[in-house]
Design a protein around this motif. Structure first.
Motif, mmCIF file in Angstrom:
data_model
loop_
_atom_site.group_PDB
_atom_site.id
_atom_site.type_symbol
_atom_site.label_atom_id
_atom_site.label_comp_id
_atom_site.label_asym_id
_atom_site.label_seq_id
_atom_site.Cartn_x
_atom_site.Cartn_y
_atom_site.Cartn_z
ATOM 1 N N ASN A 1 -7.861 8.924 4.197
ATOM 2 C CA ASN A 1 -7.323 7.770 3.493
ATOM 3 C C ASN A 1 -7.616 7.854 1.995
ATOM 4 O O ASN A 1 -6.762 7.523 1.163
ATOM 5 C CB ASN A 1 -7.924 6.483 4.067
ATOM 6 C CG ASN A 1 -7.404 5.236 3.376
ATOM 7 O OD1 ASN A 1 -6.282 4.810 3.609
ATOM 8 N ND2 ASN A 1 -8.227 4.653 2.517
ATOM 9 N N THR B 1 -7.027 0.891 -2.256
ATOM 10 C CA THR B 1 -6.986 1.692 -1.033
ATOM 11 C C THR B 1 -8.001 2.830 -1.104
ATOM 12 O O THR B 1 -8.626 3.190 -0.100
ATOM 13 C CB THR B 1 -5.577 2.260 -0.804
ATOM 14 O OG1 THR B 1 -4.630 1.180 -0.804
ATOM 15 C CG2 THR B 1 -5.475 2.981 0.513
ATOM 16 N N SER C 1 -4.619 7.994 -0.966
ATOM 17 C CA SER C 1 -4.481 6.683 -1.604
ATOM 18 C C SER C 1 -3.644 6.749 -2.869
ATOM 19 O O SER C 1 -3.838 7.606 -3.725
ATOM 20 C CB SER C 1 -5.868 6.120 -1.949
ATOM 21 O OG SER C 1 -6.627 5.902 -0.791
ATOM 22 N N ASP D 1 -3.347 3.846 -4.731
ATOM 23 C CA ASP D 1 -3.845 2.771 -5.584
ATOM 24 C C ASP D 1 -5.354 2.722 -5.492
ATOM 25 O O ASP D 1 -5.956 3.243 -4.544
ATOM 26 C CB ASP D 1 -3.231 1.423 -5.187
ATOM 27 C CG ASP D 1 -3.630 0.995 -3.789
ATOM 28 O OD1 ASP D 1 -4.708 0.384 -3.649
ATOM 29 O OD2 ASP D 1 -2.882 1.274 -2.838
ATOM 30 N N ASN E 1 -1.868 0.027 -8.753
ATOM 31 C CA ASN E 1 -1.091 1.190 -8.359
ATOM 32 C C ASN E 1 -1.267 2.293 -9.401
ATOM 33 O O ASN E 1 -1.051 2.072 -10.606
ATOM 34 C CB ASN E 1 0.384 0.805 -8.235
ATOM 35 C CG ASN E 1 1.234 1.948 -7.748
ATOM 36 O OD1 ASN E 1 1.612 2.819 -8.521
ATOM 37 N ND2 ASN E 1 1.544 1.948 -6.458
ATOM 38 N N ILE F 1 0.852 -1.194 0.000
ATOM 39 C CA ILE F 1 0.000 0.000 0.000
ATOM 40 C C ILE F 1 0.883 1.237 0.000
ATOM 41 O O ILE F 1 1.791 1.369 0.817
ATOM 42 C CB ILE F 1 -0.915 0.006 1.232
ATOM 43 C CG1 ILE F 1 -1.874 -1.189 1.181
ATOM 44 C CG2 ILE F 1 -1.689 1.308 1.328
ATOM 45 C CD1 ILE F 1 -2.712 -1.340 2.429
#
Length: 501
Positions: A126, A135, A130, A132, A192, A70
């Motif tokens: 979050n 996430t 992020s 990716d 990603n 992550i």
């Protein structure tokens, strides 16, 4: 500086855990919640400063390097969204402390409110950080779970019904997003964002368009873009005032943030620009016409929220640096001002006993400060000079004129018309609720306004005015962020210094 990147997510989560453990100690819960958001705000400011001076910062969670692990990325856009979201959530939290745990009219156990509010904050941060798609999906789902609890505080039939609508729509958009994630992974072999840049560019055009459309559909529902916005005016007004305010300010902006990432980092070819321009125009018109027809302040503001999503979409759809810079500036403005207006509406409800314009009046006489607290952000939202709303719209209109073409010009005209109708809708509230004599729900029959609620609303009003004073530096940051977004290289190099595998 990269070690600070997880803190805007971790600190609210730790605060949520502590407030849950200390459920029988309301004062301790309040102190922990405020402290967690203050730390988040300070860290967000440091990340923005670092991103402005040194470019994007990256951290790999758990020591797993990208693209295996992550990745959290704090570029200028993410850091700017972090700082404004932290400021707004802190202001709303302080407001809610004056309402006995965030509830107006009906008491709710504080043990529920504070942990859930902090979890929602962690989900928002979050999503902004992020690196990716999965996430980002997790961030959406954390926000969904927490927001449903906040939306149904009190357990009334009206709130449960509105919460059900909200959850059904949100779950549908999540399923679409999850399906899109699976399709993207099948086509590129990665989730990603930085690694996808080159791999998406190598795909056949029709396949890229299909993936693009699937992601846009999911994000358009989250952002309440027409014709996928009907759920919002039926869901938000039933919630407690601070909950409605933070929802209006932040939740739809996560969808807009995801659209900005999609259109700049993953699909910068502009193939969807004409569609986005049409959707922006329809979102403006349908939203503001709905607002004009309302007789309840909260529903009226909910429709103006929908209409102004069209301005944000307009700037993104222009696929130009000036357009995107104006959109980023307008995001910051709109989060602040729309949140403030909903807080002011909560004060009106507390002072007059209702937000129905057929039942209230005379507030300017008995609560002149409340009149100012509503009028200033209302004029700002309508785009009256010299407020930041005017400056943001002027930047969007200039970018539209520079782009040329029929659709951009139509958007400029539609935006100007929407601004005038916004002024009409907000002045209608002022003339009926504040200026005319008292109606059925007399202000004299209701309680006084708690100082903490008035104080926090005043601070957010001043913050909205401060955006006008600091418009020059903020536009500079927005322009730099837009340039880096369209260039894409700074983001990719920050995640993969030696180039993506």
């Amino acid at each position: 500086m990269s070690h600070l990147i997880p803190l805007p997510v971790v600190v609210p989560l730790l605060g949520a855990a502590l407030t849950l453990v200390l459920g029988r100690r309301p004062m301790a819960q309040q102190v922990i919640s405020v402290a967690a958001l203050v730390v988040t705000l300070v860290v967000a400011g440091m990340l923005l400063w670092n991103a402005h001076l040194g470019g994007p910062s990256v951290v790999s969670i758990g020591g797993w390097p990208a693209p295996l692990g992550i990745v959290l990325v704090a570029d200028q856009l993410a850091a700017l969204m972090l700082i404004v979201s932290a400021a707004v959530t802190l202001g709303v939290l302080l407001y809610s402390l004056g309402e006995d745990g965030g509830e107006s009219g009906q008491r709710t156990p504080v043990v529920i409110y504070h942990p859930t509010y902090l979890v929602m904050t962690a989900g928002v941060t979050n999503a902004f950080l992020s690196g990716d798609l999965f996430t980002l999906f997790v961030g959406f789902e954390v926000v969904l779970a927490a927001s449903y609890v906040l939306l149904t505080l009190g357990g009334t039939e009206e709130r449960i019904r509105a919460g059900t609508t909200y959850v059904v729509v949100s779950v549908a958009s999540s399923l679409i997003f999850l399906t899109a994630i699976g399709l993207v992974y099948a086509a590129t072999g990665t989730l990603n964002l930085a690694q996808m840049v080159g791999r998406l560019d190598a795909l056949p055009p029709n396949l890229r368009l299909a993936l693009h459309g699937a992601l846009l559909l999911a994000f358009a529902i989250k952002a309440a873009v027409f014709p996928l916005a009907a759920w919002l005016p039926d869901s938000y007004p039933t919630a407690p005032a601070p909950v409605t305010a933070v929802f209006a300010g932040l939740l739809t902006k996560i969808g807009i943030y995801a659209i900005i990432r999609t259109e700049t980092l993953l699909f910068p070819d502009g193939r969807a620009s004409e569609l986005l321009l049409v959707l922006a125009m329809l979102t403006m018109l349908v939203g503001i016409l709905g607002a004009v027809a309302q007789t309840d302040i909260k529903r009226l503001l909910s429709f103006t929220l929908v209409s102004h999503i069209g301005y944000l979409l307009f700037g993104v759809a222009l696929t130009s640096g000036p357009g995107l810079a104006a959109a980023i500036f307008y995001v910051v403005h709109h989060i602040t001002v729309q949140t403030t207006l909903f807080l002011a509406a909560g004060l009106v409800e507390r002072r007059a006993g209702s937000t129905n314009l057929d039942r209230i009046g005379g507030l300017a006489r008995v609560a002149p400060l409340l009149g100012v607290l509503f009028l200033v952000p209302a004029l700002n939202l309508a785009g009256i000079p010299p407020f930041s709303g005017f400056l943001g719209k002027l930047g969007l209109f200039q970018a539209g004129v520079s782009a040329g073409g029929v659709l951009p010009w139509l958007l400029v005209v539609t935006g100007a018309l929407t601004s005038l109708l916004t002024l009409y809708a907000t002045t209608k509230v002022w003339s009926l609720a504040f200026w005319r004599p008292p109606r059925l729900a007399s202000p004299a029959e209701s309680g006084r306004l708690p100082r903490l609620m008035v104080g926090s609303t005043t601070v957010l009003v001043l913050l909205g005015v401060g955006l006008t004073v600091l418009a020059g530096p903020l536009f500079k940051v927005s322009a730099d962020a837009a340039e880096n977004l369209w260039e894409r290289t700074p983001y990719v190099r920050a995640v993969f210094p030696d180039g993506p595998p």
